[in-house]
Write an enzyme that holds these catalytic residues in place. Structure first.
Site, PDB file in Angstrom:
ATOM      1  N   ARG A  44      29.145  47.724  44.265  1.00 57.92           N
ATOM      2  CA  ARG A  44      29.915  48.885  43.787  1.00 57.92           C
ATOM      3  C   ARG A  44      29.499  49.303  42.384  1.00 57.92           C
ATOM      4  O   ARG A  44      29.352  50.483  42.097  1.00 57.92           O
ATOM      5  CB  ARG A  44      31.416  48.569  43.829  1.00 57.92           C
TER       6      ARG A  44
ATOM      7  N   CYS B 166      43.169  45.062  43.463  1.00 54.75           N
ATOM      8  CA  CYS B 166      42.667  43.752  43.037  1.00 54.75           C
ATOM      9  C   CYS B 166      43.810  42.738  43.077  1.00 54.75           C
ATOM     10  O   CYS B 166      43.760  41.786  43.842  1.00 54.75           O
ATOM     11  CB  CYS B 166      42.059  43.854  41.646  1.00 54.75           C
TER      12      CYS B 166
ATOM     13  N   ARG C 209      42.699  39.273  44.681  1.00 55.48           N
ATOM     14  CA  ARG C 209      41.451  39.001  45.393  1.00 55.48           C
ATOM     15  C   ARG C 209      40.262  38.933  44.450  1.00 55.48           C
ATOM     16  O   ARG C 209      39.271  38.237  44.707  1.00 55.48           O
ATOM     17  CB  ARG C 209      41.198  40.073  46.462  1.00 55.48           C
ATOM     18  N   SER C 210      40.317  39.686  43.337  1.00 50.88           N
ATOM     19  CA  SER C 210      39.171  39.839  42.450  1.00 50.88           C
ATOM     20  C   SER C 210      39.653  40.116  41.039  1.00 50.88           C
ATOM     21  O   SER C 210      40.621  40.861  40.846  1.00 50.88           O
ATOM     22  CB  SER C 210      38.292  40.993  42.951  1.00 50.88           C
TER      23      SER C 210
ATOM     24  N   ILE D 286      32.855  37.348  35.329  1.00 57.47           N
ATOM     25  CA  ILE D 286      32.488  38.007  34.076  1.00 57.47           C
ATOM     26  C   ILE D 286      31.228  38.813  34.367  1.00 57.47           C
ATOM     27  O   ILE D 286      30.229  38.271  34.864  1.00 57.47           O
ATOM     28  CB  ILE D 286      32.207  36.976  32.963  1.00 57.47           C
TER      29      ILE D 286
END
Length: 283
Positions: free
Chosen positions: A22, A160, A180-181, A222
């Site tokens: 993405r 997220c 999730r992220s 990160i």
């Protein structure tokens, strides 16, 4: 604060590089992180190793609880985090479901307040939870979820932090939030403030004592253009003690949150911090 820095250090030490389609950037990534926040003791998990803009995080949470679907609505209450995703995301700009400038589509708070099933019926998840908790009911399904795979194509971004589960036990209200992220240098700074504040607010308006909030992150990462600042600047700083969050005691109902609550109704006491770090943001 220590658990946040421990997670950052773990990513630096143990992370694996993953390509992100993405954003077109690599992410240094670990799987599974569990954090918890003592809301009952008012240990506000505000990052102190750089200046944290907690007001924007709480403003975003208020927008979610109100079911906002426009970046303009968020800007009006002091939050600019949706400007880029609503107006600069190439895939969303080309999406036929986009209604125009600032439209976010059916994401986050829209799902929480106007969840839509396969036959087009809408359901207010937050209202159901609020009504149950006000009456001392925990049906083991007091779940607020923004995750609706059937409508991913109708929004600018998949959620997220996607699910919040409330639990009553021993006279206290608890929260388990699932994510999730997480873009840890930027997103987690917001997310842990929101998890803490969500439990504090819901406990206050439903008449319960707040317990702990538990925060589960699946993919913590990160971005490659954030790594040097995290490793060589932020992780070299000593954290300060946790501040406290004060919420206007006149906020007594969901209707209050929907109608008149502003950032002036929140105050942070004892916040010491190091200077800001300008981490790059990935759309």
């Amino acid at each position: 604060m220590k658990q946040y820095l421990d997670l950052c250090q773990r990513i630096v030490d143990e992370g694996v590089w993953v390509e992100n389609e993405r954003t077109g950037k690599r992410c240094l990534t670990v799987i599974n992180a569990d954090l918890n926040y003592n809301v009952g003791a008012n240990e506000f998990p505000l990052v102190t190793t750089r200046k944290s803009y907690w007001k924007a995080a709480i403003a975003e949470l208020l927008g979610y609880l109100r079911g906002y679907d426009s970046a303009a609505q968020f800007r009006a209450i002091g939050c600019n985090t949706w400007n880029a995703n609503a107006n600069e995301n190439a895939a969303w700009l080309a999406n036929p479901y986009r209604k125009g400038e600032d439209d976010m589509g059916r994401v986050y708070g829209v799902q929480g307040r106007r969840w839509r099933n396969s036959v087009g019926e809408e359901f207010d998840q937050l209202r159901k939870i609020y009504d149950n908790l006000r009456n001392g009911i925990d049906d083991r399904g007091e779940i607020l979820t923004f995750y609706n795979p059937g409508e991913f194509h109708m929004g600018c971004l998949r959620p997220c932090m996607h699910t919040h589960t409330f639990s009553l036990l021993g006279g206290k209200l608890y929260l388990t939030s699932s994510q999730r992220s997480c873009d840890v240098p930027l997103g987690q700074n917001f997310n842990q403030v929101q998890v803490f504040t969500l439990l504090a607010l819901m406990a206050q308006i439903t008449g319960h004592e707040a317990g702990k909030a538990y925060h589960k992150i699946v993919n913590a990462h990160i971005y490659e253009d954030q790594l040097e600042l995290m490793r060589d600047v932020q992780l070299k700083r000593e954290p300060y003690p946790a501040p406290k969050l004060h919420i206007n005691p006149e906020i007594k109902s969901l209707e209050d949150i929907e109608t008149w609550v502003t950032l002036d109704d929140f105050e942070v006491e004892g916040y010491q911090y190091h200077e800001s770090i300008a981490y790059p943001f990935s759309v």
